[in-house]
Enzyme design. Structure first.
Site, short mmCIF file in Angstrom:
data_model
loop_
_atom_site.label_atom_id
_atom_site.label_comp_id
_atom_site.label_asym_id
_atom_site.label_seq_id
_atom_site.Cartn_x
_atom_site.Cartn_y
_atom_site.Cartn_z
N HIS A 257 52.88 38.46 35.70
CA HIS A 257 53.33 39.75 35.17
C HIS A 257 54.55 39.60 34.28
O HIS A 257 54.62 40.14 33.16
CB HIS A 257 53.63 40.68 36.35
CG HIS A 257 53.89 42.10 35.99
ND1 HIS A 257 55.15 42.57 35.66
CD2 HIS A 257 53.06 43.17 35.94
CE1 HIS A 257 55.08 43.86 35.41
NE2 HIS A 257 53.82 44.26 35.57
N ASP B 133 61.83 41.13 36.65
CA ASP B 133 60.40 41.10 37.01
C ASP B 133 60.16 40.05 38.09
O ASP B 133 61.04 39.82 38.93
CB ASP B 133 59.58 40.80 35.74
CG ASP B 133 58.23 41.49 35.75
OD1 ASP B 133 57.36 41.08 36.54
OD2 ASP B 133 58.04 42.44 34.96
N SER C 215 53.50 49.06 32.70
CA SER C 215 54.24 47.79 32.61
C SER C 215 54.14 47.20 31.21
O SER C 215 55.07 46.53 30.74
CB SER C 215 53.69 46.78 33.62
OG SER C 215 54.11 47.07 34.92
#
Length: 300
Positions: free
Chosen positions: A121, A87, A287
């Site tokens: 994220h 990521d 996600s």
């Protein structure tokens, strides 16, 4: 004990039932008499925000979740298992993640969502999969795999596909116990649209597959803007699990990309998890669905 002589007797009146049990227990011919009943799970995470994590226990539409209660009643994970979070970095100092981090890359990227909120994220994804769980006295979340370690790899900076490929391969080579890989990302064309295929990146997933690793990949969030466009690496199909998103009512999330290459869907709308600087935030997307699946894969 001769279990062929165990009998079930149905009595609806509670008082009569107890009196009958008491009477049976006075008889020399009866070894024992007791109440019968159902079962309940005995491990419910005591993390402060668990009741907000509908993807793990849905009280709005019961059963429209990943049944974490049932899973953890069987097994809460193995601390030798490692989940690679491919990521944009993970906040290694977050108090719901810090004890889980093992090796990997330092630093993380801060993004801004459509509401103007800052978030990381990678930390959010890592928390869904394997946040520190069942720890009282905090305002945290529960990870799907309570015991697994987290190995963060950054792929959003650097020179492009060759370096991203090397990051995935490095995670494969890091430790034989890196069984599961979370890939909540997709490649883009030069104009920003989804659908760019990369042989270079596919080679990394091929190597992971040859080494018996499970790669879970987000389907993408472009169904409304680019309907039915196949996003990669989810679209490579062979040797990976492509993950779509569902909402709290167990319907397909409107944004969730669709196509025949999809393998499974998981909760992905309004999912609470870890943010940077010991924060928490609710985010939506395939996600968020993908780490639900990678956490379950890690438990298995």
């Amino acid at each position: 004990m001769n279990r062929a002589k165990i009998f079930t007797i149905t009595i609806t009146n509670t008082t009569t039932k107890q009196n009958f049990i008491n009477s049976l227990n006075t008889m020399s011919e009866v070894l024992y008499a007791e109440t019968n009943g159902g079962l309940t799970t005995n491990i419910i995470p005591i993390d402060g925000r668990f009741n907000q994590q509908w993807g793990m226990r849905n009280t709005t539409v019961p059963g429209a979740d990943i049944h974490l209660d049932g899973a953890t009643n069987i097994f809460t994970g193995n601390p030798n298992s490692i989940i690679a979070i491919i990521d944009n970095g993970v906040d290694r100092l977050h108090n719901d993640l810090d004890a889980k981090i093992l090796g990997g890359d330092n630093g993380f990227v801060i993004d801004v969502d459509g509401l103007g909120r800052q978030f990381n994220h990678g930390s959010h994804v890592a928390g869904i999969a394997a946040a520190i769980s069942n720890n009282a006295g905090n305002n945290g979340v529960s990870g799907v795999d309570w015991q697994a370690r987290i190995h963060p790899k950054k792929i959003f900076d650097g020179t492009g596909d060759p370096e991203r490929t090397q990051s995935i391969i490095d995670a494969v080579l890091f430790n034989a116990n890196v069984w599961t890989f979370n890939n909540s990302w997709g490649t883009r064309n030069q104009d920003g649209t989804p659908g760019r295929y990369s042989v270079t990146i596919r080679s990394a997933f091929a190597q992971a597959y040859r080494n018996n690793r499970v790669s879970c990949i987000a389907m993408g969030n472009h169904q409304l803007t680019n309907p039915n466009v196949v996003s990669f690496p989810a679209g490579i199909n062979s040797g990976v699990l492509a993950v779509g998103a569902t909402d709290i009512t167990d319907n397909i999330a409107g944004f969730s990309a669709q196509g025949p290459h999809i393998d499974v869907s998981a909760p992905g709308v309004g999912i609470w998890s870890t943010n940077f600087n010991n924060g928490y935030i609710d985010l939506s997307g395939t996600s968020m669905a993908t780490p639900h699946v990678v956490g379950l894969a890690s438990l298995l």
